[in-house]
Design an enzyme around this catalytic site. Sequence first.
Site, PDB file in Angstrom:
ATOM      1  CG  ASP A 159     -57.015  33.403 -82.170  1.00 12.33           C
ATOM      2  OD1 ASP A 159     -58.249  34.357 -82.136  1.00 12.33           O
ATOM      3  OD2 ASP A 159     -55.995  33.224 -81.324  1.00 12.33           O
ATOM      4  CG  HIS A 187     -55.142  37.540 -80.070  1.00  9.81           C
ATOM      5  ND1 HIS A 187     -56.203  36.107 -80.338  1.00  9.81           N
ATOM      6  CD2 HIS A 187     -55.417  37.641 -79.315  1.00  9.81           C
ATOM      7  CE1 HIS A 187     -57.093  36.458 -79.366  1.00  9.81           C
ATOM      8  NE2 HIS A 187     -57.109  37.223 -78.875  1.00  9.81           N
TER       9      HIS A 187
HETATM   10  P1  NAD Z   1     -59.020  41.231 -65.990  1.00  6.34           P
HETATM   11  O1  NAD Z   1     -59.283  42.780 -66.138  1.00  6.34           O
HETATM   12  O2  NAD Z   1     -60.112  40.130 -65.533  1.00  6.34           O
HETATM   13  O3  NAD Z   1     -57.731  40.775 -65.542  1.00  6.34           O
HETATM   14  C1  NAD Z   1     -56.821  41.413 -65.732  1.00  6.34           C
HETATM   15  C2  NAD Z   1     -55.989  42.009 -63.904  1.00  6.34           C
HETATM   16  O4  NAD Z   1     -54.911  41.563 -64.064  1.00  6.34           O
HETATM   17  C3  NAD Z   1     -56.385  41.855 -63.033  1.00  6.34           C
HETATM   18  O5  NAD Z   1     -56.648  41.728 -62.197  1.00  6.34           O
HETATM   19  C4  NAD Z   1     -55.191  43.124 -63.504  1.00  6.34           C
HETATM   20  O6  NAD Z   1     -55.442  44.090 -61.704  1.00  6.34           O
HETATM   21  C5  NAD Z   1     -54.014  42.366 -63.299  1.00  6.34           C
HETATM   22  N1  NAD Z   1     -53.306  43.898 -64.240  1.00  6.34           N
HETATM   23  C6  NAD Z   1     -53.738  44.814 -64.760  1.00  6.34           C
HETATM   24  N2  NAD Z   1     -51.886  45.253 -64.776  1.00  6.34           N
HETATM   25  C7  NAD Z   1     -51.379  44.734 -64.538  1.00  6.34           C
HETATM   26  C8  NAD Z   1     -49.543  44.702 -63.738  1.00  6.34           C
HETATM   27  N3  NAD Z   1     -49.576  45.825 -64.494  1.00  6.34           N
HETATM   28  N4  NAD Z   1     -49.421  43.752 -63.616  1.00  6.34           N
HETATM   29  C9  NAD Z   1     -49.813  42.692 -63.285  1.00  6.34           C
HETATM   30  N5  NAD Z   1     -51.557  42.153 -62.899  1.00  6.34           N
HETATM   31  C10 NAD Z   1     -52.153  43.614 -63.444  1.00  6.34           C
HETATM   32  O7  NAD Z   1     -58.801  40.716 -67.221  1.00  6.34           O
HETATM   33  P2  NAD Z   1     -59.211  38.788 -68.248  1.00  6.34           P
HETATM   34  O8  NAD Z   1     -60.224  38.772 -68.631  1.00  6.34           O
HETATM   35  O9  NAD Z   1     -57.879  37.989 -67.088  1.00  6.34           O
HETATM   36  O10 NAD Z   1     -57.653  39.871 -69.792  1.00  6.34           O
HETATM   37  C11 NAD Z   1     -56.428  39.307 -69.530  1.00  6.34           C
HETATM   38  C12 NAD Z   1     -56.068  40.509 -70.841  1.00  6.34           C
HETATM   39  O11 NAD Z   1     -56.359  38.935 -71.175  1.00  6.34           O
HETATM   40  C13 NAD Z   1     -56.864  40.655 -71.277  1.00  6.34           C
HETATM   41  O12 NAD Z   1     -55.355  41.651 -72.188  1.00  6.34           O
HETATM   42  C14 NAD Z   1     -57.664  40.713 -72.775  1.00  6.34           C
HETATM   43  O13 NAD Z   1     -57.802  41.360 -73.710  1.00  6.34           O
HETATM   44  C15 NAD Z   1     -56.420  39.105 -72.837  1.00  6.34           C
HETATM   45  N6  NAD Z   1     -57.131  38.301 -73.134  1.00  6.34           N
HETATM   46  C16 NAD Z   1     -55.909  37.378 -73.666  1.00  6.34           C
HETATM   47  C17 NAD Z   1     -56.653  36.530 -74.727  1.00  6.34           C
HETATM   48  C18 NAD Z   1     -56.370  36.023 -76.802  1.00  6.34           C
HETATM   49  O14 NAD Z   1     -56.524  34.645 -77.146  1.00  6.34           O
HETATM   50  N7  NAD Z   1     -54.459  36.059 -76.373  1.00  6.34           N
HETATM   51  C19 NAD Z   1     -57.870  35.522 -74.741  1.00  6.34           C
HETATM   52  C20 NAD Z   1     -58.255  36.377 -73.389  1.00  6.34           C
HETATM   53  C21 NAD Z   1     -58.256  37.586 -73.142  1.00  6.34           C
HETATM   54  C1  LMR Z   2     -60.398  36.672 -77.005  1.00  4.83           C
HETATM   55  O1  LMR Z   2     -60.192  36.740 -78.617  1.00  4.83           O
HETATM   56  O2  LMR Z   2     -61.223  36.579 -76.739  1.00  4.83           O
HETATM   57  C2  LMR Z   2     -59.742  37.955 -76.145  1.00  4.83           C
HETATM   58  O3  LMR Z   2     -58.514  38.028 -76.999  1.00  4.83           O
HETATM   59  C3  LMR Z   2     -60.493  38.632 -76.061  1.00  4.83           C
HETATM   60  C4  LMR Z   2     -61.250  39.528 -77.236  1.00  4.83           C
HETATM   61  O4  LMR Z   2     -60.279  41.377 -76.497  1.00  4.83           O
HETATM   62  O5  LMR Z   2     -61.485  40.215 -78.160  1.00  4.83           O
END
Ligand code: NAD
Ligand code: LMR
Length: 333
Positions: A159, A187
Amino acid sequence: MSEPINVVVTGAAGQIAYSLLYQLAAGSVFGPNQPINLRLLDIPVMMTVLDGVIMELEDLALPLLREITPTADPNVAFKNVAAAFLVGSMPRKEGMERKDLLAANAEIFKVQGKALDQHARKDVKVLVVGNPANTNAWICSHHAPSIPKENFTAMTRLDQNRAQAALAARLNVSVDKVKNVIIWGNHSSTQYPDAAHATVNVQGSTKPVPSVVNDDNWLNITFVEKIQKRGTAVISARKMSSAMSAAKAAGDHMRDWWIGTKPGEWVSMGVLSDGSYGIPRDIVFSFPVAIENGQYKIVQGLQINDFARSKLSITSKELEEERTEANNVLQNK
Ligand code: NAD
Ligand code: LMR
């Protein structure tokens, strides 16, 4: 060259990890003199995908990357780790808010909190990326009582980067000229991206962003809503949540925590509230922090006007509600 440190990335076969792992292996997070052993945690069905990621990591031929351990066992993944990127969890889809993921993801952070408690270094730096990131960090720290609560942080750096880029675009300067924009709170779409204390360097002279933008309507409404809704906009266009920019932000967050911020500059991190700025305690709230010797301190003494105060109340209230919901979810498991 230092001794290698152990670094765990959860969700290692997922989208964000795919971009994050390169940064770690290349030394752009822990520095060019810090070798790392990577612990890659994912769930059993993803182990063959993880094999492919490991082949690629090997093929990078990067000298700082030493041992690579793929595993589906948190007890192996968290052994003696100095830094933990908790990415693994379900991402949201179109039409969902991030807090809708609590039911699906809360248990993951309980299990991983316990594993950190038992196996990690007591000075481990934990960055929670998986959503809802603030409340997941809170869950994780509550299940790891032997690790100081300040070692658990949630990612609002994406952000912050979005806000910095949006201000730079508006002011027609490169992004490095904009400093000290703040993300307060969750967030989520209640976060408050605050440019009131931000500065911009124009032709060698540093000026307050509000006086250069000179448009309160844009700063208080258009800018705030753009940053609050940016994650949703990416999902709607990509049909998947942000990954490249999230991985970059995770690297930025950990690098600044590890290496420090420059004098007079701050970054935003979700940290356990100590009551600063009248924010309720015992929620993970994003504050401006300055970092020295691996320790962050919440920046004190910033003026909060009535507009900002109303925004801070909305986002802290949401975090209190998420904490209640997390307790309900975990009790009913
Ligand atoms: P993705 O689905 O591509 O990958 C997630 C991975 O986590 C998968 O490989 C899945 O098998 C694995 N997983 C599920 N349960 C698990 C467990 N118990 N232990 C270990 N691994 C496990 O998702 P992504 O795009 O990599 O996003 C991951 C997370 O990050 C999501 O919750 C998304 O919303 C979050 N995210 C947060 C921000 C932020 O700014 N804070 C930004 C983008 C995404
Ligand atoms: C983001 O801010 O891009 C991530 O937290 C993914 C989402 O769910 O928005």
